[in-house]
Motif scaffolding. Structure first.
Motif, short mmCIF file in Angstrom:
data_model
loop_
_atom_site.label_atom_id
_atom_site.label_comp_id
_atom_site.label_asym_id
_atom_site.label_seq_id
_atom_site.Cartn_x
_atom_site.Cartn_y
_atom_site.Cartn_z
N LYS A 155 7.22 55.10 61.03
CA LYS A 155 6.85 54.04 60.53
C LYS A 155 6.93 52.72 61.77
N PRO A 156 5.29 51.77 61.94
CA PRO A 156 4.71 51.12 62.85
C PRO A 156 6.53 50.72 64.01
N ALA A 157 6.27 50.62 64.93
CA ALA A 157 7.19 50.33 65.88
C ALA A 157 7.03 48.62 66.38
N GLY A 158 6.10 48.71 65.63
CA GLY A 158 5.49 46.89 66.21
C GLY A 158 5.65 46.04 64.48
N GLU A 159 5.52 45.41 64.41
CA GLU A 159 5.87 44.32 63.70
C GLU A 159 4.48 43.22 63.01
N SER A 160 4.29 42.74 61.97
CA SER A 160 3.23 42.24 61.45
C SER A 160 3.42 40.24 62.29
#
Length: 572
Positions: A469-474
């Motif tokens: 899963k992406p480690a960033g956030e929206s």
């Protein structure tokens, strides 16, 4: 007589009915024959485009290559950037947006939403079979353009790829429907001449097929032409688009038409040290940094301006004039994209994201041991030819220090000067106008933002393999003015590249600038107090220092940090 009339009337009615029945049967038969034809015609008729209120939002992602923090007019810079300044007035400027310290590393994180080792770019320029160091987008992530394409988006790119040179790693295999890509880290802006010995001709592909650079074209102009042609090819089909404008400007070699740099002639005769001071004050005036911000000491590689001869000073000033001209031309072409969207009625439904891929570039390969011999044989650095197709000029650490004000160092370092880059977001879904946001963000946050905007659910597997899963956030809630920040004080962002490393947790930053990496060399800074990374507080806060070291150990093991030997050179 009345009976005759009645019989005549009956006869007339009967004949008329029979006649009408024949006509009806005949015409109905014709109608039956025409129905399939009508259905076919209607099915082939172009459907009207969806209204902006019902169509999924378009996404225009614009990346400048090696653009410094202090360059843009809206950030306080003195280069003319009216189109980007207008975009800033219509949206949000982010003052604490962080990329990776080098181009390809940032691009891997940008198109994956994950850490560089997870995305396959643990060391730029290094291709191995070691997980994390593949030198291209790994199979541990699902590429951003591929997921948007599966969601019904047109996906186009033009410009610098730098994420693999093989057919399997080409943009055409990573979800781009149409692409014109420079596969390596840099190229001549006026021609297809290579600037690296292993690529005497710069490698380009279009839609995955090898192609050549068109004659009499300039890089930023041509990439813009290409993107507009891609957009025009499917303009009215009702599908949204994702456009990746991966410009190669203002990356070295510093080359641009005279009409762009001439307006800056003489503007930088005061030198890079004075320009650095001017940038500091203009950034304060623009509200991008604190009024109390100070400049850190210059990098040891920077020679004092006063120690240069008059001829050397002339040449140094011309470097910055050329660089300013390239930024000026870049802004002009961004304006062309924006005008196209407005003229075609697509602007209101487009989210526009503009960023630089790292800090200001200090490399000067013309004089390096690794790249210098090839460049000196094929290019010139003479004052008279500066800026032309046969010229190879970089502005070096001296001007990079000016562009990175008020931060420490520049591209290649995990200091703020290497990674704190300009970001402007405007358009669809952006509620604030002309605002400056100082929340800590990273390049990994952009892909999740696009996924939420497009209604895309990130998969558990891609092409038959599990993905992370992406480690960033929206950041959509931030753009909608619903929140002031995305990452809380427990969020850990870390990065390692060629031994230089950082770990960020809240306002605390663990950083190492030496290579190879020694844990004992980590420094600790409190960025809530100062941005210049000059007050190492690891002795004052030993518990916090140990806490972040444990976070570093945990993170580095989770992503597979290792230290394979990279290619020679300082990065591209």
């Amino acid at each position: 007589m009345n009976q005759k009339r009645i019989k005549g009337t009956e006869s007339l009615f009967h004949n008329s009915s029979e006649y009408l029945h024949k006509i009806w049967v005949k015409d109905f038969s014709r109608i039956l024959i025409l129905i399939p034809v009508l259905v076919l015609v209607l099915s082939c008729t172009e459907k009207p485009s969806e209204s902006p209120s019902t169509q999924s939002p378009n996404i225009l992602l614009i990346v400048a290559d090696d653009l410094a923090y202090a360059d843009l007019g809206s950030f306080g810079g003195d280069i003319e950037t009216p189109n980007l300044d207008q975009l800033a007035q219509e949206g949000i400027r982010f003052s604490r947006f962080h990329t990776a310290p080098l181009c390809a590393v940032t691009r891997a994180m940008l198109l994956s939403g994950n850490f560089n080792h997870v995305a396959g770019m643990g060391s730029q320029g290094l291709v191995t079979g070691i997980p994390g160091y593949e030198g291209h987008l790994s199979d541990r992530i699902a590429p951003l353009p591929a997921l948007l394409q599966e969601a019904g988006y047109h996906t186009y790119m033009a410009g610098k790829w730098h994420l693999g040179e093989t057919p399997e790693t080409n943009p055409a295999k990573k979800g781009f429907e149409k692409s014109f890509a420079l596969l390596v880290g840099a190229g001549n802006h006026f021609s297809g001449r290579g600037i690296f010995e292993e690529f005497p001709e710069a490698p380009f592909t279009e839609n995955g097929e090898k192609t050549s650079w068109p004659e009499e074209t300039y890089s930023t102009d041509f990439y813009t032409d290409k993107l507009i042609s891609y957009l025009e090819s499917n303009q009215n089909d009702g599908k949204p688009f994702f456009v990746f404008a991966a410009y190669t400007s203002p990356h070295w070699p510093l080359q641009v038409e005279e009409k762009y740099w001439k307006k800056y002639e003489g503007k930088y005769a005061h030198g890079y040290e004075k320009q650095r001071e001017l940038n500091l004050e203009s950034l304060k005036k623009a509200g991008m940094i604190s009024p109390e911000a100070i400049l850190p000491p210059l990098h040891p590689r920077v020679k004092p301006w006063d120690s240069l001869s008059p001829e050397e000073q002339l040449k140094e000033a011309r470097k910055m004039e050329l660089y300013a001209g390239m930024v000026d031309n870049l802004d002009h072409n961004i304006g062309r994209l924006i005008r196209y969207l407005k003229e075609t009625g697509q602007y209101e439904n487009t989210l526009i994201v503009f960023l630089a891929d790292n800090g200001a570039a200090a490399e000067d390969f013309y004089y390096s041991d690794d790249y210098g011999p090839f460049l000196q044989e094929n290019y010139t650095d003479s004052y008279e030819e500066m800026g032309k197709e046969n010229s190879f000029i970089s502005y070096g650490p001296q001007w990079a220090e000016a562009g990175a004000a008020p931060f420490r160092y520049f591209k290649g370092y995990t200091t703020e000067g290497g990674m704190n880059a300009p970001l402007i977001i405007a358009g669809k879904g952006v509620e604030s106008k002309g605002k400056i946001n100082s929340a800590f963000l990273t390049v990994m946050d952009l892909a999740p933002t696009f996924y939420e905007l497009a209604g895309v659910a990130y998969p558990d597997s891609y092409q038959g393999k599990p993905v992370q899963k992406p480690a960033g956030e929206s950041i959509l809630s931030l753009l909608r003015n619903e929140r002031d920040e995305i990452h809380d004080s427990t969020y850990v962002f870390a990065l390692e590249h060629r031994g230089r490393a950082l770990l960020r947790k809240g306002n605390w930053k663990l950083v190492n600038v030496e290579s190879p990496l020694e844990v004992a060399n980590f420094e600790l800074y409190d960025l809530s107090k100062r941005l210049d990374e000059q007050e190492n507080v690891k002795e004052l806060y030993p518990e916090k220092y140990q806490e972040l070291l444990l976070d570093w150990e945990k993170w580095s093991k989770s992503v597979g940090v290792r230290f394979p030997t990279p290619k020679p050179g300082e990065g591209l």
